[in-house]
Structures are given as C-alpha cells and as structure tokens.
Design a protein around this motif. Structure first.
Motif, PDB file in Angstrom:
ATOM      1  N   ARG A  66     -17.651  20.657 -28.165  1.00 55.79           N
ATOM      2  CA  ARG A  66     -17.646  21.099 -26.774  1.00 55.79           C
ATOM      3  C   ARG A  66     -18.275  20.024 -25.897  1.00 55.79           C
ATOM      4  N   PRO A  67     -17.705  19.756 -24.738  1.00 65.74           N
ATOM      5  CA  PRO A  67     -18.290  18.756 -23.840  1.00 65.74           C
ATOM      6  C   PRO A  67     -19.614  19.248 -23.254  1.00 65.74           C
ATOM      7  N   GLN A  68     -20.485  18.309 -22.984  1.00 65.61           N
ATOM      8  CA  GLN A  68     -21.767  18.604 -22.348  1.00 65.61           C
ATOM      9  C   GLN A  68     -21.694  18.105 -20.909  1.00 65.61           C
ATOM     10  N   TRP A  69     -21.333  18.993 -20.014  1.00 60.06           N
ATOM     11  CA  TRP A  69     -21.152  18.585 -18.611  1.00 60.06           C
ATOM     12  C   TRP A  69     -22.486  18.328 -17.927  1.00 60.06           C
ATOM     13  N   LYS A  70     -22.522  17.286 -17.113  1.00 54.90           N
ATOM     14  CA  LYS A  70     -23.710  16.949 -16.341  1.00 54.90           C
ATOM     15  C   LYS A  70     -23.501  17.139 -14.849  1.00 54.90           C
ATOM     16  N   GLY A  71     -22.252  17.262 -14.445  1.00 53.43           N
ATOM     17  CA  GLY A  71     -21.968  17.428 -13.007  1.00 53.43           C
ATOM     18  C   GLY A  71     -22.217  16.166 -12.233  1.00 53.43           C
ATOM     19  N   ARG A  72     -22.060  15.023 -12.918  1.00 51.12           N
ATOM     20  CA  ARG A  72     -22.232  13.741 -12.239  1.00 51.12           C
ATOM     21  C   ARG A  72     -21.439  12.654 -12.970  1.00 51.12           C
TER      22      ARG A  72
ATOM     23  N   GLU B 189     -24.553  28.635  -2.193  1.00 49.83           N
ATOM     24  CA  GLU B 189     -24.116  27.263  -1.937  1.00 49.83           C
ATOM     25  C   GLU B 189     -25.246  26.269  -2.161  1.00 49.83           C
ATOM     26  N   ARG B 190     -26.468  26.647  -1.823  1.00 49.48           N
ATOM     27  CA  ARG B 190     -27.598  25.716  -1.900  1.00 49.48           C
ATOM     28  C   ARG B 190     -28.182  25.569  -3.305  1.00 49.48           C
ATOM     29  N   ASP B 191     -27.908  26.507  -4.177  1.00 50.21           N
ATOM     30  CA  ASP B 191     -28.518  26.465  -5.514  1.00 50.21           C
ATOM     31  C   ASP B 191     -27.620  25.653  -6.456  1.00 50.21           C
ATOM     32  N   PRO B 192     -28.053  24.467  -6.876  1.00 51.52           N
ATOM     33  CA  PRO B 192     -27.204  23.621  -7.734  1.00 51.52           C
ATOM     34  C   PRO B 192     -26.967  24.201  -9.119  1.00 51.52           C
TER      35      PRO B 192
END
Length: 255
Positions: free
Chosen positions: A249-255, A44-47
């Motif tokens: 392909r999309p380049q996800w950033k998670g933000r 859970e803690r490791d992004p």
C-alpha cells in the motif's frame, strides 16, 4: 461551533458534520446556518481532514429547507448572498464532500445536498425543489443542469413535486443508495475509497471536474493540465508507482 451543528473529526481523516435540530426538521434556521459556516471553515482549515460527510439528525429530515417563519418575520425578499452556507458559491472548499441524505431534502435542503460533491441517500429519502409552492425562486439550482438532464430538471423545478431516492439515483443526482440503518456506513465506505487515493491527486481530480463544468472542452483541458502540475511533481507521484511495483500500500504524504 454550536450544538445546532455537530462536528466530529475522526482519526481517519473524515469529518462528519450533522445538522442537529431534528425537531425543526433540520431547517436552515439561524443557528444551523451559523454552525454550518463554522463547520465548513473548520473542515477546510484542518490539514488532517480530507473528506467531509454532511448529514442530518433523526430519520425524518436531512434538511427541510429555509425557515419560512423567519422569511415572513423579516419580510425577506432576495436572500443576501451570505445568508446560506453553500460550497461552490459563497464557500470555497478544496477537499471533497459527501451528502448523506437521511430524510427529506426539500428546497434549501436540496440546495446544500446539491452543493456537496457526492451524494449517498437513504432509500426513505425524498428530494424536492419546492419554491414554486411558496412563491419563492431557486436560482441556486442552476448548476443542477450539469448533474441531470434538462427536461427532468425542468419538471422538478416547475412542479415542485418530490422525487424518491430511487428516482434521484436513476437520474444521476445520487451516487449510492442505502437502507436507512446503513446510510452512514455506506457514506463512510465511499469516503474511505476517496482516502485511498493520493491527497494531491484527489484535489486535482476535484478541480478537473469543476473546471470541466464551467469551461468549453479545450479551455477545460488546458486548465486541468495546469491544475494537475502540483500532483505530478509531488513525492506521492513517485511513491504511487513504487508501491505498486513493490506490491504494497502506498504511504501518502500529501506533498
């Protein structure tokens, strides 16, 4: 962490958590429990980690359940709430989990497999809620009603008889079946399919499913809309359509 539970953090964002006491059928002995608590916390803690796969060592048992000898020695009555590591109960996770069931998943073994969001099972796996056979109870099985039909759940709990992996798949407990030597391959394929999605969209989807199991229709819709706001306003929400239009392909950033 201890050697009773192995933790592999892969470069692709997948964590593999392995119960590592095959000689004890990966039962929920003290060091397994402690190791699982630590493993879920680390995940859970490791992004960088986005999906976790939980499995067992050996080909006999995923997890044979609680340690009955310990229960006798402790004269255990009601298990303390913090005794067993159960996502969705005493552990909060915001990222999806997959149980890769390689052998028997009995009692507490069924419990920790059920607590994962998805399940892949070896064709040689078996599942059972065996508490009635030893005078115990299975309150942890209550959420099972959201996964399988009531009368099937009733039979499983009241008889304590094992079901095959094929039967578990037929009733909706298992997502995918795999030959024993292909189990981890299939579990990794499922994890990779999740990784293809935008991280915030996956998180919102996970929240939507869980909200829907706990609320009425209108309340769940309202809560799910709220849970999706962050994903809608993210950079990834713009990147996805743009990548589709540009045929890449999309380049996800998670933000």
């Amino acid at each position: 962490m201890n050697d009773a539970v192995l933790f592999e953090a892969r470069d692709d964002g997948i964590a593999i958590i392995t119960l590592n006491r095959p000689e004890q059928r990966n039962a929920l002995i003290r060091d397994i429990r402690d190791g699982l608590f630590s493993a879920w916390d680390r995940f859970e803690r490791d992004p960088k980690l986005r999906v976790a796969i939980l499995t067992g060592s050996g080909d006999k048992a995923f997890c044979a359940g609680g340690d009955l000898k310990e229960m006798v020695e402790r004269q255990l009555r009601v298990p303390p709430r913090d005794m067993f590591p159960v996502p969705g109960d005493n552990i909060e996770l915001s990222k999806p989990t997959i149980a890769a069931v390689n052998g028997v998943a009995f009692a507490g073994g069924w419990m920790i497999a059920q607590a994962c969001d998805l399940c892949v099972a070896s064709t040689s796996a078996r599942f059972a809620i065996t508490e009635v056979k030893v005078g115990r109870s299975s309150p942890w099985a209550a959420p099972l009603i959201h996964m399988i039909p009531q009368r099937i759940m009733m039979e499983i709990i009241l008889t304590g008889k094992p079901i095959t992996a094929q039967r578990a798949y037929e009733i909706g407990l298992v997502n995918r079946l795999a030959e024993p030597d292909k189990l981890m391959e299939v579990a990794l394929e499922l994890a990779a399919e999740i990784l293809d999605g935008a991280p915030l969209s996956v998180e919102a989807g996970l929240d939507t499913v869980m909200l829907a199991t706990e609320m009425g229709r209108s309340a769940a819709l309202q809560a799910a809309r709220h849970a999706s706001e962050y994903a809608y306003h993210s950079e990834d929400a713009q990147e996805g359509p743009k990548a589709f239009a540009e045929k890449r392909r999309p380049q996800w950033k998670g933000r």
